[in-house]
Design a protein around this motif. Sequence first.
Motif, mmCIF file in Angstrom:
data_model
loop_
_atom_site.group_PDB
_atom_site.id
_atom_site.type_symbol
_atom_site.label_atom_id
_atom_site.label_comp_id
_atom_site.label_asym_id
_atom_site.label_seq_id
_atom_site.Cartn_x
_atom_site.Cartn_y
_atom_site.Cartn_z
ATOM 1 N N GLY A 171 6.965 1.299 12.765
ATOM 2 C CA GLY A 171 5.662 0.569 13.148
ATOM 3 C C GLY A 171 4.546 1.601 12.407
ATOM 4 O O GLY A 171 3.507 1.461 12.309
ATOM 5 N N SER A 172 5.207 3.306 12.557
ATOM 6 C CA SER A 172 4.086 4.737 11.914
ATOM 7 C C SER A 172 3.522 4.208 10.204
ATOM 8 O O SER A 172 4.603 3.978 10.110
ATOM 9 C CB SER A 172 4.749 5.855 12.725
ATOM 10 N N ILE A 173 2.468 5.096 10.130
ATOM 11 C CA ILE A 173 2.745 4.971 8.421
ATOM 12 C C ILE A 173 2.476 6.546 8.607
ATOM 13 O O ILE A 173 1.283 6.690 8.631
ATOM 14 C CB ILE A 173 0.916 3.837 8.169
ATOM 15 N N ALA A 174 2.936 6.493 7.338
ATOM 16 C CA ALA A 174 2.310 8.427 6.951
ATOM 17 C C ALA A 174 1.608 8.140 5.650
ATOM 18 O O ALA A 174 2.005 8.067 4.433
ATOM 19 C CB ALA A 174 3.996 9.005 6.362
ATOM 20 N N LEU B 171 0.477 -1.376 -0.026
ATOM 21 C CA LEU B 171 0.264 -0.203 -0.248
ATOM 22 C C LEU B 171 1.040 1.184 0.749
ATOM 23 O O LEU B 171 1.139 2.333 -1.073
ATOM 24 C CB LEU B 171 -0.477 -0.171 1.614
ATOM 25 N N LEU B 172 1.833 0.808 0.744
ATOM 26 C CA LEU B 172 2.683 2.354 0.314
ATOM 27 C C LEU B 172 2.931 2.734 -0.685
ATOM 28 O O LEU B 172 3.780 3.521 -1.026
ATOM 29 C CB LEU B 172 3.519 2.329 2.356
ATOM 30 N N ALA B 173 3.714 1.486 -1.275
ATOM 31 C CA ALA B 173 4.344 1.728 -2.565
ATOM 32 C C ALA B 173 3.811 2.399 -3.534
ATOM 33 O O ALA B 173 3.235 2.905 -5.016
ATOM 34 C CB ALA B 173 4.986 0.424 -2.822
ATOM 35 N N LEU B 174 1.898 1.971 -3.736
ATOM 36 C CA LEU B 174 1.185 1.792 -4.357
ATOM 37 C C LEU B 174 1.059 4.098 -4.160
ATOM 38 O O LEU B 174 0.987 5.007 -4.793
ATOM 39 C CB LEU B 174 -0.147 1.733 -4.064
ATOM 40 N N ARG B 175 0.939 3.888 -2.927
ATOM 41 C CA ARG B 175 0.411 5.650 -2.398
ATOM 42 C C ARG B 175 1.954 6.588 -2.852
ATOM 43 O O ARG B 175 1.129 7.671 -3.009
ATOM 44 C CB ARG B 175 0.050 5.774 -0.549
ATOM 45 N N TYR B 176 3.048 6.256 -2.545
ATOM 46 C CA TYR B 176 3.828 6.863 -3.042
ATOM 47 C C TYR B 176 4.385 6.355 -3.844
ATOM 48 O O TYR B 176 5.908 6.899 -4.528
ATOM 49 C CB TYR B 176 5.386 6.749 -1.920
ATOM 50 N N HIS B 177 4.261 5.801 -5.511
ATOM 51 C CA HIS B 177 4.528 5.406 -6.310
ATOM 52 C C HIS B 177 5.083 6.431 -7.553
ATOM 53 O O HIS B 177 5.972 6.110 -8.409
ATOM 54 C CB HIS B 177 4.139 4.714 -7.620
ATOM 55 N N HIS B 178 4.338 8.062 -7.263
ATOM 56 C CA HIS B 178 5.221 8.835 -8.535
ATOM 57 C C HIS B 178 6.486 10.299 -7.689
ATOM 58 O O HIS B 178 7.448 10.146 -8.242
ATOM 59 C CB HIS B 178 4.178 9.850 -8.150
ATOM 60 N N ASP B 179 7.048 8.986 -6.296
ATOM 61 C CA ASP B 179 8.128 9.524 -5.810
ATOM 62 C C ASP B 179 8.592 8.160 -5.198
ATOM 63 O O ASP B 179 8.443 8.114 -3.748
ATOM 64 C CB ASP B 179 7.860 11.101 -4.591
ATOM 65 N N THR C 202 10.469 13.612 10.058
ATOM 66 C CA THR C 202 9.519 12.724 11.109
ATOM 67 C C THR C 202 10.122 12.053 11.093
ATOM 68 O O THR C 202 9.695 11.269 11.674
ATOM 69 C CB THR C 202 8.390 12.419 10.320
ATOM 70 N N ALA C 203 10.943 11.195 10.087
ATOM 71 C CA ALA C 203 11.711 9.771 10.423
ATOM 72 C C ALA C 203 12.560 10.131 11.839
ATOM 73 O O ALA C 203 13.090 8.704 12.165
ATOM 74 C CB ALA C 203 12.065 9.071 8.955
ATOM 75 N N ALA C 204 13.801 10.998 10.615
ATOM 76 C CA ALA C 204 14.549 11.291 11.880
ATOM 77 C C ALA C 204 14.570 11.130 12.737
ATOM 78 O O ALA C 204 15.080 11.129 14.709
ATOM 79 C CB ALA C 204 15.216 12.376 11.255
ATOM 80 N N ALA C 205 12.453 12.443 14.001
ATOM 81 C CA ALA C 205 12.627 12.596 15.027
ATOM 82 C C ALA C 205 11.353 11.338 15.954
ATOM 83 O O ALA C 205 12.322 11.305 16.308
ATOM 84 C CB ALA C 205 11.374 13.473 14.625
ATOM 85 N N LEU C 206 11.036 10.427 14.975
ATOM 86 C CA LEU C 206 10.753 9.333 15.401
ATOM 87 C C LEU C 206 12.022 8.165 16.384
ATOM 88 O O LEU C 206 12.026 7.671 17.133
ATOM 89 C CB LEU C 206 10.110 8.692 14.660
ATOM 90 N N ARG D 290 11.957 7.929 -4.029
ATOM 91 C CA ARG D 290 12.498 8.387 -2.342
ATOM 92 C C ARG D 290 11.700 8.595 -1.352
ATOM 93 O O ARG D 290 12.532 8.017 -0.268
ATOM 94 C CB ARG D 290 13.356 9.758 -3.313
ATOM 95 N N ALA D 291 10.208 8.950 -2.224
ATOM 96 C CA ALA D 291 9.481 9.377 -0.550
ATOM 97 C C ALA D 291 8.928 7.684 0.058
ATOM 98 O O ALA D 291 8.802 7.410 1.089
ATOM 99 C CB ALA D 291 8.740 10.708 -1.038
ATOM 100 N N ALA D 292 9.169 6.833 -1.469
ATOM 101 C CA ALA D 292 8.737 5.906 -1.085
ATOM 102 C C ALA D 292 9.547 5.053 -0.052
ATOM 103 O O ALA D 292 8.962 4.204 0.830
ATOM 104 C CB ALA D 292 8.068 5.008 -2.773
ATOM 105 N N ALA D 293 10.301 5.043 -0.114
ATOM 106 C CA ALA D 293 11.500 4.630 0.428
ATOM 107 C C ALA D 293 11.641 4.912 1.906
ATOM 108 O O ALA D 293 11.891 3.576 2.599
ATOM 109 C CB ALA D 293 12.581 4.656 -0.035
ATOM 110 N N SER D 294 11.091 6.049 2.133
ATOM 111 C CA SER D 294 11.172 6.910 3.471
ATOM 112 C C SER D 294 10.177 6.074 3.560
ATOM 113 O O SER D 294 10.279 5.775 5.652
ATOM 114 C CB SER D 294 11.553 8.034 2.951
ATOM 115 N N ALA D 295 8.962 6.054 3.042
ATOM 116 C CA ALA D 295 7.722 5.774 4.219
ATOM 117 C C ALA D 295 8.082 4.663 4.479
ATOM 118 O O ALA D 295 7.546 4.109 5.170
ATOM 119 C CB ALA D 295 6.664 6.360 3.401
ATOM 120 N N THR D 296 8.225 3.407 3.307
ATOM 121 C CA THR D 296 8.577 2.326 3.703
ATOM 122 C C THR D 296 9.676 1.942 5.568
ATOM 123 O O THR D 296 8.922 1.128 6.006
ATOM 124 C CB THR D 296 9.461 1.883 3.001
#
Length: 392
Positions: free
Chosen positions: A159-162, A136-144, A196-200, A146-152
């Motif tokens: 365990g958090s979901i962007a 689902l993350l790959a689908l949502r962020y498929h246009h970017d 966000t990822a760095a903060a968590l 780098r963002a897909a990799a960060s969200a994954t």
Amino acid sequence: MRPRPALPLLAALLLALPALAAACAPSSPGSPAPAGKAAAPPALPVPAAPGASSNPGGPVPASAASAWAAPAGGATGDVPSPAAPRPAPSISADDADALLFPEDAAAHQDGIDACRRGNAGAVAAPRPGHERVRCLLALRYHHDPRAAASATALFEQTGSIAGLEREHLMDGGYRGMLHLVPELPVSAERRHLEWTAAALADFDAFFADLAAAASSPLRYRHRALALRYFRSVRARTPSAYASGWTVAYNLAGSLHRSADAVRETLFHEIFHLNDSAHSGWSQAALSPIYDGIVARCGTRIPCLAAYSPNETIVKGGTYYAFQPGNGVGEYAAELAIRYYREQRAALRGERLGKAPFKCGPPENARAWSLLAGEFFWGADRVAPCPSDTGER
């Protein structure tokens, strides 16, 4: 909820999150409201298991039942079994679906269905939840990518979901009516996802350090959070707000100018979630202190300066911790930031930029001690106050 400050925030180095390749084929993975203020949709029903865990949000194995031996002679006395450990909090694949596609699921239905069943066709067994969320993350962020990799990576590690906020109007109190629209942290806004990822990740290290000297279990959840990104139309407030284990993050937020600023804003909002999970602890525990300070100082900045946990001042108002309408909950969240800032510096061997908060007026020391005892096992690695003032 945090406002636009009148004082500038310090610049910080952007902390880059190591990229992970997003797995799986087409795939893709909802909305909180600050208490009494936001007319937002209901929050995503993330399980509110108390405490945090090192589990990154994937499936939690069921704990085995404990057995015990019967007493000698065959008697079966009433010997209780040890309490089973609580499962780590996590976000289900169905909730991830709603979080990532709150308003446009129909336009991505084929990909969402493919994530649910994997790549083997409609007759295949449902995909395990963890892999389905990655899809689902790959689908949502498929246009970017780098963002897909960060969200994954964010999901794998915490365990958090962007995901996305829903479009709605919010009553922002003294901020007025605000129009909030969903927007992903991609392309030019990708830095917000990385911050966000760095903060968590920083929170993970922080709580691990505190827990090392703790004598009681963790009572503070900072993992498996639903993150909803949005933009306020023709406004820069609120920077963030939280409820129901969900944090909503404004890509145009006035506070979100650096990695350090984002880290402290997120700690503020996550404290609100934990305060609520502790039955609104701050209202009962800190109101006598807070009300006494307000009775003495009103909104006068020179009088409040010694009592305010942080320097943020509302434009045209007073310290955010004491801004009329905010209440003791915001004072508590600002106090939590000050606690985090000072403990983090102590754990890193860094010097504080100012005197410890607890070494100010007696009210500060009492509030500090109460907060530490309720949420942070009473841990305090900040050096004792000088003997001439004494910690009160």
